[in-house]
Scaffold this active site. Structure first.
Site, PDB file in Angstrom:
ATOM      1  N   ARG A 201       0.807  -1.312  -0.072  1.00 46.29           N
ATOM      2  CA  ARG A 201      -0.143  -0.123   0.015  1.00 46.29           C
ATOM      3  C   ARG A 201       0.675   1.232  -0.033  1.00 46.29           C
ATOM      4  NH1 ARG A 201      -5.577  -0.809   1.833  1.00 46.29           N
ATOM      5  NH2 ARG A 201      -6.180  -2.771   0.803  1.00 46.29           N
TER       6      ARG A 201
ATOM      7  N   ARG B 277      -3.700   6.559   0.026  1.00 44.33           N
ATOM      8  CA  ARG B 277      -3.939   7.729   1.138  1.00 44.33           C
ATOM      9  C   ARG B 277      -2.918   8.371   1.923  1.00 44.33           C
ATOM     10  NH1 ARG B 277      -9.553   5.149   3.046  1.00 44.33           N
ATOM     11  NH2 ARG B 277      -8.041   3.225   2.805  1.00 44.33           N
TER      12      ARG B 277
ATOM     13  N   ARG C 203      -6.828  11.243  -7.354  1.00 46.61           N
ATOM     14  CA  ARG C 203      -8.177  10.394  -7.183  1.00 46.61           C
ATOM     15  C   ARG C 203      -9.532  11.279  -6.835  1.00 46.61           C
ATOM     16  NH1 ARG C 203      -8.714   5.830  -4.875  1.00 46.61           N
ATOM     17  NH2 ARG C 203     -10.950   6.395  -5.153  1.00 46.61           N
TER      18      ARG C 203
ATOM     19  N   ASP D  18      -6.497  -3.428  -7.248  1.00 45.89           N
ATOM     20  CA  ASP D  18      -7.074  -3.993  -5.928  1.00 45.89           C
ATOM     21  C   ASP D  18      -7.201  -5.542  -6.265  1.00 45.89           C
ATOM     22  OD1 ASP D  18      -8.489  -3.232  -3.321  1.00 45.89           O
ATOM     23  OD2 ASP D  18      -9.525  -4.537  -4.119  1.00 45.89           O
TER      24      ASP D  18
ATOM     25  N   TYR E  45     -14.396 -12.495   0.377  1.00 46.87           N
ATOM     26  CA  TYR E  45     -15.270 -11.214   0.178  1.00 46.87           C
ATOM     27  C   TYR E  45     -16.553 -11.753  -0.644  1.00 46.87           C
ATOM     28  CZ  TYR E  45     -11.820  -8.050   1.511  1.00 46.87           C
ATOM     29  OH  TYR E  45     -10.748  -7.304   2.458  1.00 46.87           O
TER      30      TYR E  45
HETATM   31  O1  CP3 Z   1       0.315   0.331  -3.197  1.00 46.21           O
HETATM   32  C1  CP3 Z   1      -0.236  -0.804  -3.244  1.00 46.21           C
HETATM   33  O2  CP3 Z   1       0.060  -1.711  -2.244  1.00 46.21           O
HETATM   34  C2  CP3 Z   1      -0.898  -1.256  -4.490  1.00 46.21           C
HETATM   35  C3  CP3 Z   1      -2.297  -1.051  -4.171  1.00 46.21           C
HETATM   36  C4  CP3 Z   1      -3.403  -2.089  -3.402  1.00 46.21           C
HETATM   37  C5  CP3 Z   1      -4.555  -1.602  -3.197  1.00 46.21           C
HETATM   38  N1  CP3 Z   1      -5.306  -2.723  -2.896  1.00 46.21           N
HETATM   39  C6  CP3 Z   1      -4.981  -0.295  -3.317  1.00 46.21           C
HETATM   40  C7  CP3 Z   1      -6.296   0.147  -2.410  1.00 46.21           C
HETATM   41  C8  CP3 Z   1      -3.166  -3.263  -3.116  1.00 46.21           C
HETATM   42  C9  CP3 Z   1      -1.991  -4.381  -3.309  1.00 46.21           C
HETATM   43  C10 CP3 Z   1      -4.560  -3.821  -2.658  1.00 46.21           C
HETATM   44  C11 CP3 Z   1      -4.867  -5.203  -2.037  1.00 46.21           C
HETATM   45  C12 CP3 Z   1      -5.944  -5.417  -1.300  1.00 46.21           C
HETATM   46  N2  CP3 Z   1      -7.014  -4.915  -1.507  1.00 46.21           N
HETATM   47  C13 CP3 Z   1      -5.756  -6.440  -0.405  1.00 46.21           C
HETATM   48  C14 CP3 Z   1      -4.755  -7.000   0.108  1.00 46.21           C
HETATM   49  C15 CP3 Z   1      -3.788  -6.343   0.692  1.00 46.21           C
HETATM   50  C16 CP3 Z   1      -3.964  -5.985   2.301  1.00 46.21           C
HETATM   51  O3  CP3 Z   1      -4.059  -4.834   2.495  1.00 46.21           O
HETATM   52  O4  CP3 Z   1      -4.120  -7.207   2.986  1.00 46.21           O
HETATM   53  C17 CP3 Z   1      -7.393  -6.361   0.328  1.00 46.21           C
HETATM   54  C18 CP3 Z   1      -7.477  -7.225   1.352  1.00 46.21           C
HETATM   55  C19 CP3 Z   1      -8.007  -5.646  -0.321  1.00 46.21           C
HETATM   56  C20 CP3 Z   1      -9.348  -5.284  -0.268  1.00 46.21           C
HETATM   57  C21 CP3 Z   1      -9.642  -3.717  -0.065  1.00 46.21           C
HETATM   58  N3  CP3 Z   1      -9.374  -2.665  -1.006  1.00 46.21           N
HETATM   59  C22 CP3 Z   1      -9.699  -3.050   1.237  1.00 46.21           C
HETATM   60  C23 CP3 Z   1      -9.652  -3.780   2.473  1.00 46.21           C
HETATM   61  C24 CP3 Z   1      -9.603  -1.736   0.977  1.00 46.21           C
HETATM   62  C25 CP3 Z   1      -9.771  -0.712   1.870  1.00 46.21           C
HETATM   63  C26 CP3 Z   1     -11.195  -0.117   2.349  1.00 46.21           C
HETATM   64  C27 CP3 Z   1     -10.918   1.269   2.861  1.00 46.21           C
HETATM   65  O5  CP3 Z   1     -11.263   2.453   2.222  1.00 46.21           O
HETATM   66  O6  CP3 Z   1     -10.100   1.498   3.881  1.00 46.21           O
HETATM   67  C28 CP3 Z   1      -9.744  -1.649  -0.490  1.00 46.21           C
HETATM   68  C29 CP3 Z   1      -9.801  -0.351  -1.081  1.00 46.21           C
HETATM   69  C30 CP3 Z   1      -8.211   0.161  -1.721  1.00 46.21           C
HETATM   70  N4  CP3 Z   1      -7.500  -0.392  -2.124  1.00 46.21           N
HETATM   71  C31 CP3 Z   1      -7.464   1.522  -1.471  1.00 46.21           C
HETATM   72  C32 CP3 Z   1      -6.591   1.302  -2.121  1.00 46.21           C
HETATM   73  C33 CP3 Z   1      -5.607   2.456  -2.317  1.00 46.21           C
HETATM   74  C34 CP3 Z   1      -8.496   2.742  -0.725  1.00 46.21           C
HETATM   75  C35 CP3 Z   1      -9.414   3.342  -1.598  1.00 46.21           C
HETATM   76  C36 CP3 Z   1      -9.242   4.834  -1.723  1.00 46.21           C
HETATM   77  O7  CP3 Z   1      -8.119   5.089  -1.800  1.00 46.21           O
HETATM   78  O8  CP3 Z   1     -10.219   5.365  -2.085  1.00 46.21           O
END
Ligand code: CP3
Length: 356
Positions: free
Chosen positions: A39, A43, A52, A88, A163
């Protein structure tokens, strides 16, 4: 060419192949311990929040120019040793027509959860034509990144199933586990379906130019080892096997997986990701020889003053001193409120402290 040989077109350029990150994944000597952060794009970066604005998470994943820009942001700012493709884990599911969305502050939400054989029938195979934006963005990225390696990724079958079956984020995974224990045939078929989709998605990324891949089984730590071995490992192993022939390092990561580290290595990874709960000198005993480790600073440490961050970082590096290959990372993703300057300082600190 035999099935296990890497097709020449998938070999990264020599400078990339020789990068500290790929060398560490292959357990070769490195000029310094490589660092990247799960990540790292997201954010915590004001430049991310800016680009974004007004664009939904899934929409942003389907726009190659935006994906390229967001992927490059942490590389420019922090000088990390690898980029991770901005996407994602639910993107391939969306691409095959699953009605889902990523809700801000919540996570992936699935309109119609998968609970029956009829639901499972809706999950079709993924083809490269379903994700043209991935191929396009990775093409742009590999030329802009120069020698810096690009990590592709996908969600592992269990974490994706969690999920799909729950319909959204869960703490207990009660519906997923009810299927796993109560209808093992349906469960096995669901995970098998997901392993095919995941493998296809990773292949698209590797063929487009990703020089390593990470399989995120973020929620596997909810499982007892016996259940993991019986009901999850075979599907993840299939994913690793499907991409073995490319010769790119395969990283396997989960949270709370202390009791599963040996099995996660067994599933076929070249590098095992470790969260902050198990020190790396203990993790290497659990994983066994022949694999590099990735981790494992607690991401909340970054909220402490610089001296405390440095002290905790030294603990990680000291525990990693005897490893054959170490990729420095956090034990889980960067938290959104993290001060990005603390991340930049951390990269510098690890590089300086481990310079050989
Ligand atoms: O920089 C990186 O690591 C690449 C981007 C990345 C994202 N998601 C972007 C994202 C990666 C590798 C993921 C994988 C992901 N997504 C996982 C496995 C990694 C982990 O954290 O264990 C999981 C479980 C998800 C599912 C998911 N997507 C969640 C739990 C969330 C968070 C929800 C929130 O808003 O807190 C997301 C959304 C997400 N994926 C965001 C980002 C940057 C946030 C959304 C935003 O910025 O508006």
């Amino acid at each position: 060419m035999s099935a296990n040989e890497t097709p020449a077109s998938h070999q990264p350029p020599a400078a990339t192949r020789d990068s500290a990150f790929l060398r560490a994944c292959r357990r070769e000597p490195v000029p310094h311990t490589p660092v990247w952060f799960m990540r790292q794009a997201g954010r915590s970066l004001p430049e991310y929040r800016k680009v974004r604005q007004g664009i939904g998470m899934l929409d942003s994943c389907m726009r190659p120019d935006l994906v390229t820009e967001i992927t490059l942001q942490p590389v420019r700012r922090h000088g990390v040793d690898a980029a991770i493709y901005f996407s994602d884990i639910v993107v391939p599911l969306k691409a095959i027509g699953v009605d889902l969305d990523i809700k801000p502050g919540v996570g992936p939400v699935v309109e119609q959860p998968v609970r029956s054989r009829a639901d499972l029938a809706r999950l079709r195979d993924l083809t490269p034509e379903d994700v043209p934006y991935v191929t396009e963005a990775i093409g742009q990225l590999t030329s802009e990144l120069g020698p810096t390696p690009l990590i592709g990724f996908a969600g592992a079958p269990f974490t994706l199933a969690s999920y799909l079956v729950e319909g959204g984020p869960s703490r207990t995974y009660e519906n997923a586990k009810a299927m796993m224990y109560g209808d093992p045939g349906l469960w096995a078929d669901l995970l098998d379906r997901l392993s095919a989709i995941t493998a296809a998605f990773l292949k698209v990324q590797i063929e487009a130019g990703a020089s390593a891949v990470q399989l995120f089984d973020s929620w596997a730590g909810a499982l007892a080892p016996a259940d993991y071995r019986r009901s999850v490992l075979p599907a993840s192993a299939k994913v690793f096997e499907a991409v073995a022939g490319y010769g790119v390092p395969r990283i396997h990561f989960g949270v709370g997986t202390g009791e599963l580290l040996g099995l996660m290595g067994e599933a076929g990874a070249d590098v095992v990701g470790v969260d902050w709960r198990v020190p790396l000198d203990e993790a290497v005993r659990r994983v066994g020889p022949g694999k590099a480790l990735q981790g494992n600073l607690d991401p909340t440490v970054l909220f402490a003053p610089r001296e405390a961050v440095e002290a905790k970082t030294r603990e990680v590096l000291d525990a990693a001193a005897g490893l054959e290959g170490h990729v420095f990372n956090l034990g889980h993703g960067v938290m959104p409120a993290t001060d990005p300057d603390a991340l930049t300082r951390l990269v510098e600190y690890v590089h300086t402290r481990t310079a050989r």
